[in-house]
Enzyme design. Sequence first.
Site, PDB file in Angstrom:
ATOM      1  N   LYS A 126      79.778   5.391  41.770  1.00 16.12           N
ATOM      2  CA  LYS A 126      78.458   4.795  41.542  1.00 16.12           C
ATOM      3  C   LYS A 126      77.474   5.933  41.389  1.00 16.12           C
ATOM      4  CE  LYS A 126      76.619   0.619  41.399  1.00 16.12           C
ATOM      5  NZ  LYS A 126      77.296  -0.662  41.033  1.00 16.12           N
ATOM      6  N   ASP A 166      73.727  -1.201  36.246  1.00 15.48           N
ATOM      7  CA  ASP A 166      73.559  -1.923  37.511  1.00 15.48           C
ATOM      8  C   ASP A 166      72.072  -2.268  37.551  1.00 15.48           C
ATOM      9  OD1 ASP A 166      75.124  -2.585  40.165  1.00 15.48           O
ATOM     10  OD2 ASP A 166      73.220  -1.778  40.857  1.00 15.48           O
TER      11      ASP A 166
HETATM   12  P1  NDP Z   1      68.968  -6.399  37.052  1.00 17.07           P
HETATM   13  O1  NDP Z   1      68.193  -5.149  37.169  1.00 17.07           O
HETATM   14  O2  NDP Z   1      69.258  -6.977  35.727  1.00 17.07           O
HETATM   15  O3  NDP Z   1      68.272  -7.550  37.925  1.00 17.07           O
HETATM   16  C1  NDP Z   1      68.060  -7.371  39.288  1.00 17.07           C
HETATM   17  C2  NDP Z   1      67.368  -8.592  39.828  1.00 17.07           C
HETATM   18  O4  NDP Z   1      67.363  -8.535  41.238  1.00 17.07           O
HETATM   19  C3  NDP Z   1      65.912  -8.680  39.407  1.00 17.07           C
HETATM   20  O5  NDP Z   1      65.523 -10.020  39.328  1.00 17.07           O
HETATM   21  C4  NDP Z   1      65.215  -7.960  40.548  1.00 17.07           C
HETATM   22  O6  NDP Z   1      63.862  -8.314  40.718  1.00 17.07           O
HETATM   23  C5  NDP Z   1      66.015  -8.435  41.725  1.00 17.07           C
HETATM   24  N1  NDP Z   1      65.918  -7.434  42.784  1.00 17.07           N
HETATM   25  C6  NDP Z   1      66.309  -6.142  42.707  1.00 17.07           C
HETATM   26  N2  NDP Z   1      66.029  -5.514  43.849  1.00 17.07           N
HETATM   27  C7  NDP Z   1      65.457  -6.429  44.642  1.00 17.07           C
HETATM   28  C8  NDP Z   1      64.942  -6.383  45.957  1.00 17.07           C
HETATM   29  N3  NDP Z   1      64.981  -5.256  46.687  1.00 17.07           N
HETATM   30  N4  NDP Z   1      64.416  -7.531  46.476  1.00 17.07           N
HETATM   31  C9  NDP Z   1      64.402  -8.681  45.727  1.00 17.07           C
HETATM   32  N5  NDP Z   1      64.866  -8.775  44.479  1.00 17.07           N
HETATM   33  C10 NDP Z   1      65.386  -7.664  43.958  1.00 17.07           C
HETATM   34  O7  NDP Z   1      70.333  -6.125  37.854  1.00 17.07           O
HETATM   35  P2  NDP Z   1      71.714  -6.907  37.790  1.00 17.07           P
HETATM   36  O8  NDP Z   1      71.478  -8.350  37.517  1.00 17.07           O
HETATM   37  O9  NDP Z   1      72.618  -6.124  36.926  1.00 17.07           O
HETATM   38  O10 NDP Z   1      72.231  -6.717  39.289  1.00 17.07           O
HETATM   39  C11 NDP Z   1      72.013  -7.688  40.302  1.00 17.07           C
HETATM   40  C12 NDP Z   1      73.032  -7.498  41.421  1.00 17.07           C
HETATM   41  O11 NDP Z   1      74.356  -7.663  40.880  1.00 17.07           O
HETATM   42  C13 NDP Z   1      73.050  -6.116  42.076  1.00 17.07           C
HETATM   43  O12 NDP Z   1      73.407  -6.268  43.444  1.00 17.07           O
HETATM   44  C14 NDP Z   1      74.172  -5.387  41.349  1.00 17.07           C
HETATM   45  O13 NDP Z   1      74.703  -4.340  42.120  1.00 17.07           O
HETATM   46  C15 NDP Z   1      75.165  -6.530  41.189  1.00 17.07           C
HETATM   47  N6  NDP Z   1      76.167  -6.370  40.156  1.00 17.07           N
HETATM   48  C16 NDP Z   1      75.827  -6.119  38.865  1.00 17.07           C
HETATM   49  C17 NDP Z   1      76.808  -6.018  37.882  1.00 17.07           C
HETATM   50  C18 NDP Z   1      76.481  -5.809  36.456  1.00 17.07           C
HETATM   51  O14 NDP Z   1      77.412  -5.805  35.643  1.00 17.07           O
HETATM   52  N7  NDP Z   1      75.229  -5.660  36.066  1.00 17.07           N
HETATM   53  C19 NDP Z   1      78.225  -6.128  38.231  1.00 17.07           C
HETATM   54  C20 NDP Z   1      78.483  -6.482  39.602  1.00 17.07           C
HETATM   55  C21 NDP Z   1      77.483  -6.587  40.514  1.00 17.07           C
HETATM   56  P3  NDP Z   1      62.700  -7.249  40.341  1.00 17.07           P
HETATM   57  O15 NDP Z   1      62.636  -7.289  38.836  1.00 17.07           O
HETATM   58  O16 NDP Z   1      61.478  -7.753  41.002  1.00 17.07           O
HETATM   59  O17 NDP Z   1      63.151  -5.914  40.869  1.00 17.07           O
HETATM   60  O1  2IT Z   2      78.710  -3.304  40.684  1.00 15.90           O
HETATM   61  C1  2IT Z   2      79.370  -3.306  39.613  1.00 15.90           C
HETATM   62  O2  2IT Z   2      80.554  -3.648  39.597  1.00 15.90           O
HETATM   63  C2  2IT Z   2      78.687  -2.913  38.386  1.00 15.90           C
HETATM   64  N1  2IT Z   2      77.500  -2.637  38.421  1.00 15.90           N
HETATM   65  C3  2IT Z   2      79.464  -2.796  37.101  1.00 15.90           C
HETATM   66  C4  2IT Z   2      80.192  -1.483  37.029  1.00 15.90           C
HETATM   67  C5  2IT Z   2      80.854  -1.177  35.709  1.00 15.90           C
HETATM   68  O3  2IT Z   2      81.369  -0.056  35.597  1.00 15.90           O
HETATM   69  O4  2IT Z   2      80.870  -2.018  34.807  1.00 15.90           O
END
Ligand code: NDP
Ligand code: 2IT
Length: 447
Positions: A126, A166
């Site tokens: 990461k 992420d």
């Molecule tokens: P994005 O940046 O697209 O969206 C993040 C969302 O979460 C936003 O709505 C954001 O709101 C909110 N958020 C972030 N930090 C906080 C906080 N401290 N308190 C409240 N709300 C918060 O990210 P993703 O959708 O990609 O990621 C969301 C989650 O999924 C994370 O935990 C990530 O690690 C996990 N994840 C993502 C993957 C991927 O492929 N993208 C894969 C697997 C897991 P705001 O705009 O106000 O910050």
């Molecule tokens: O938390 C996760 O698994 C991710 N943000 C995706 C990682 C990746 O390499 O696609």
Amino acid sequence: MTYDVEHFISEVRAKTGHQPEFHQALSEVFHSLQPCLDRFPKYRHNAVLERLVEPDRMIIFRVGWIDDKGDYQVNRGFRIQFNNAIGAYKGGLRFHPTVYLGLLKFLAFEQIFKNALTTLPMGGAKGGSDFDPKGKSDNEVMRFCQSFMIELVRHIGPDTDVPAGDIGVGGREIGYLFGQYKRLANEFTGTMTGKGFGWGGSLIRPEATGYGLTYFTEEMLATRGESIEGKTCTVSGSGNVAQYTVERVNEFGGKCITLSDSGGTILDRDGIDAEKLAYVMELKNERRGRIAEYAAQFPGSEYFEGKRPWGIPCDCALPCATQNEIDLDDAKALVANGCTLVAEGANMPTQPDAVDYFLANNILYGPGKAANAGGVAVSGLEMAQNAQHISWTREEVDNRLRQIMQTIHNNVRFTAAEYGSPDNYVLGANIAGFTKVANAMIAQGIV
Ligand code: NDP
Ligand code: 2IT
């Protein structure tokens, strides 16, 4: 003689300093490994836990860039290459002001076991930065990404380490990062995933985490003879994972009634249908606005400033925002209001005492390392397509994703059953992921 996991964790705590999220992840994984460690002394004889808690390497660097006013800005960049026993390092980059070493160590540590569960050959990593993309112009984001890559390029490569997105790193950032990588390395290879379709990206990668979460949820419900159809779901977050979760849940006949961001939560009792979701995607991905605007746009919906969605009655709760967003009070409220399933789109969104509460109350609880593995799984499929210089159709990738999520689900339940608790997805996911990595580490000797 057995592994004294408690003593071991306290030693790691003392040695690593203030890294609460890393210690939380470590404690959750290692406690559920106890029956496996007791059954197989080879893990103790080969000092697997001792080796597993120490990342292969941690790279920390200064990222200097010039903002639109012409002022010099400095951020800190990171890449944690935690473990490559079963494949090249793989994991996302997070750009968020809360990013520091302990947070990325937790995410990289979880990624080791998640990637092992996907069935694909990927190690755990990461990275990211305390850079905050919010309020920055596209040009500022581009300059930051280019400067970040000037250092990162030395440490990554298609068979070495393959970063992705992420929180705060989506299609725009991956484009700028990949452009600079390609220029510096003078090669067009699959060194980043989440690339745009047409320049090396895979169809379904943007959708993969949310779709995968929905498929996993469907599998979990099927164990009780139920399905998503007709279920009311609360979803947190409104970014990549939340958006495509809502899309697929709708297509499966469920109804999502909430979304959130760090400002607060919107509630739409009529359901966030395809048209409203298109508005959210434009709001969050193009205009980069706040979810509060949803309530002004759609009469009948409400906005609760500073609130999370967990007090709202639902059948299924799908946390898709960030770590530790469900505390014990939230867990109690969910259970009291009739929620029967929690599946994690986010990484470690549920606090440890809340996890215990779900398990004690017979809630179907799907931990992130299993439930959200669809994102990195399709990243693995993007790497496979890049290596072959071909691209698969949407149907091909989506079918493979669905199969992978079913395989993960079966593997997790099978493993949990072997240890006497078939409904305990925490136990099953941790032991199944660990066993694959630990056996590879033992086979490869002391390296
Ligand atoms: P994005 O940046 O697209 O969206 C993040 C969302 O979460 C936003 O709505 C954001 O709101 C909110 N958020 C972030 N930090 C906080 C906080 N401290 N308190 C409240 N709300 C918060 O990210 P993703 O959708 O990609 O990621 C969301 C989650 O999924 C994370 O935990 C990530 O690690 C996990 N994840 C993502 C993957 C991927 O492929 N993208 C894969 C697997 C897991 P705001 O705009 O106000 O910050
Ligand atoms: O938390 C996760 O698994 C991710 N943000 C995706 C990682 C990746 O390499 O696609």
